[in-house]
Design an enzyme around this catalytic site. Structure first.
Site, PDB file in Angstrom:
ATOM      1  N   SER A  76       0.835  -1.206   0.000  1.00 51.96           N
ATOM      2  CA  SER A  76       0.000   0.000   0.000  1.00 51.96           C
ATOM      3  C   SER A  76       0.867   1.252   0.000  1.00 51.96           C
ATOM      4  O   SER A  76       2.013   1.225   0.426  1.00 51.96           O
ATOM      5  CB  SER A  76      -0.883   0.043   1.242  1.00 51.96           C
TER       6      SER A  76
HETATM    7  N1  SAH Z   1       1.040  -5.292   4.657  1.00 44.30           N
HETATM    8  C1  SAH Z   1       1.537  -5.725   3.368  1.00 44.30           C
HETATM    9  C2  SAH Z   1       0.510  -5.511   2.288  1.00 44.30           C
HETATM   10  C3  SAH Z   1       0.392  -6.688   1.412  1.00 44.30           C
HETATM   11  S1  SAH Z   1      -0.986  -6.724   0.310  1.00 44.30           S
HETATM   12  C4  SAH Z   1       2.855  -5.066   3.059  1.00 44.30           C
HETATM   13  O1  SAH Z   1       3.328  -4.225   3.850  1.00 44.30           O
HETATM   14  O2  SAH Z   1       3.457  -5.407   2.053  1.00 44.30           O
HETATM   15  C5  SAH Z   1      -2.097  -7.811   1.122  1.00 44.30           C
HETATM   16  C6  SAH Z   1      -1.608  -9.199   1.404  1.00 44.30           C
HETATM   17  O3  SAH Z   1      -2.687  -9.920   1.993  1.00 44.30           O
HETATM   18  C7  SAH Z   1      -1.190  -9.986   0.167  1.00 44.30           C
HETATM   19  O4  SAH Z   1       0.134 -10.417   0.333  1.00 44.30           O
HETATM   20  C8  SAH Z   1      -2.153 -11.181   0.154  1.00 44.30           C
HETATM   21  O5  SAH Z   1      -1.570 -12.380  -0.299  1.00 44.30           O
HETATM   22  C9  SAH Z   1      -2.539 -11.274   1.623  1.00 44.30           C
HETATM   23  N2  SAH Z   1      -3.769 -12.005   1.906  1.00 44.30           N
HETATM   24  C10 SAH Z   1      -4.969 -11.963   1.252  1.00 44.30           C
HETATM   25  N3  SAH Z   1      -5.848 -12.787   1.853  1.00 44.30           N
HETATM   26  C11 SAH Z   1      -5.205 -13.368   2.909  1.00 44.30           C
HETATM   27  C12 SAH Z   1      -5.580 -14.320   3.901  1.00 44.30           C
HETATM   28  N4  SAH Z   1      -6.799 -14.887   3.932  1.00 44.30           N
HETATM   29  N5  SAH Z   1      -4.653 -14.682   4.831  1.00 44.30           N
HETATM   30  C13 SAH Z   1      -3.402 -14.149   4.822  1.00 44.30           C
HETATM   31  N6  SAH Z   1      -2.990 -13.252   3.899  1.00 44.30           N
HETATM   32  C14 SAH Z   1      -3.877 -12.859   2.952  1.00 44.30           C
END
Ligand code: SAH
Length: 229
Positions: A76
């Site tokens: 993000s």
């Molecule tokens: N906080 C992260 C943002 C990553 S984007 C950063 O700093 O980079 C959101 C993430 O959520 C993705 O990597 C995606 O794979 C994960 N995600 C989506 N659904 C999920 C679930 N049910 N359990 C764990 N991770 C999940």
């Protein structure tokens, strides 16, 4: 890369050397946009976002922009990360206790959380990203951060109850497990679909009498998906 204080922008390879100054400029912009929480701003000034993105994107690491992190996912933009952390921490004594992050992604927000909370559990469903985050975070030696490969739709019962839960992916409904795993006085911050096609930041506070939900601004997060891949 945007130039700082009128000086020539450093080439990508120089970001590491010069990054404290460039991060300060980013923090200054976020402050001007209205981010006011000093501990959150301090964490954003300290954690090196360029360590968490692909080397080809390093020059953009301190722009206020979302960036691809592989597997179709994105990190993000810093203003949104800062806003979510502010919603999580506002009006509360820091460090928070145990906090669960749903969606480790590249590990950037997990590193920020580790500066604001006593213990951080961060769960990711995509094995490749979980491993990449581990590689990014290993040199930082953050003792209070635990990375878990798993489906965060069920929360992570082993660490519950949590003072905070923060999700970086959004679905139509907030999973019941997240609400159950909040401690009384705990707070959840997550994107959620409030109406078809309209995703907003949602904060849920658990009180002795139940759960109180508040809706904030519109956002665009990647979808919450189930299962481990
Ligand atoms: N906080 C992260 C943002 C990553 S984007 C950063 O700093 O980079 C959101 C993430 O959520 C993705 O990597 C995606 O794979 C994960 N995600 C989506 N659904 C999920 C679930 N049910 N359990 C764990 N991770 C999940």
């Amino acid at each position: 890369m945007r130039s700082v204080a009128g000086q020539a922008a450093a080439p990508a390879a120089g970001v590491g050397l010069d990054s404290a100054r460039v991060r300060q400029a980013l923090v200054q912009r976020l402050r001007q946009q209205g981010l006011r929480h000093e501990s959150v701003l301090a964490a954003l000034a300290q954690v090196e976002r360029h360590r968490f993105v692909d080397s080809a994107l390093v020059a953009q690491a301190y722009e206020d922009t979302a960036l691809p992190i592989g597997w179709g996912q994105t990190i993000s933009k810093p203003s949104v990360v800062g806003r979510m952390l502010e919603l999580l921490c506002a009006g509360r004594a820091l460090p928070l206790g145990r906090v669960l992050e749903i969606g480790t992604g590249c590990g950037y927000q997990a590193a920020l959380l580790a500066r604001l909370c006593r213990e951080v559990y961060s769960i990711e469903r995509i094995r490749g990203l979980h491993e990449r985050a581990r590689d990014h975070l290993r040199p930082l030696r953050i003792a209070n951060l635990h990375l878990i490969l798993g489906d965060g739709c069920g929360g992570y019962p082993s660490g519950a109850p949590y003072a905070g839960i923060i999700a970086a992916a959004g679905g139509a409904e907030l999973p019941a497990a997240w609400l159950e795993q909040l401690e009384v006085g705990g707070r959840l911050v997550a994107p959620a679909e409030v109406r078809p096609g309209e995703q907003r930041l949602v904060v849920v506070e658990r009180t002795a009498r139940g759960w109180q939900r508040h809706e904030f601004e519109s956002v665009h997060f990647v979808p919450l998906q189930s299962g481990v891949v």
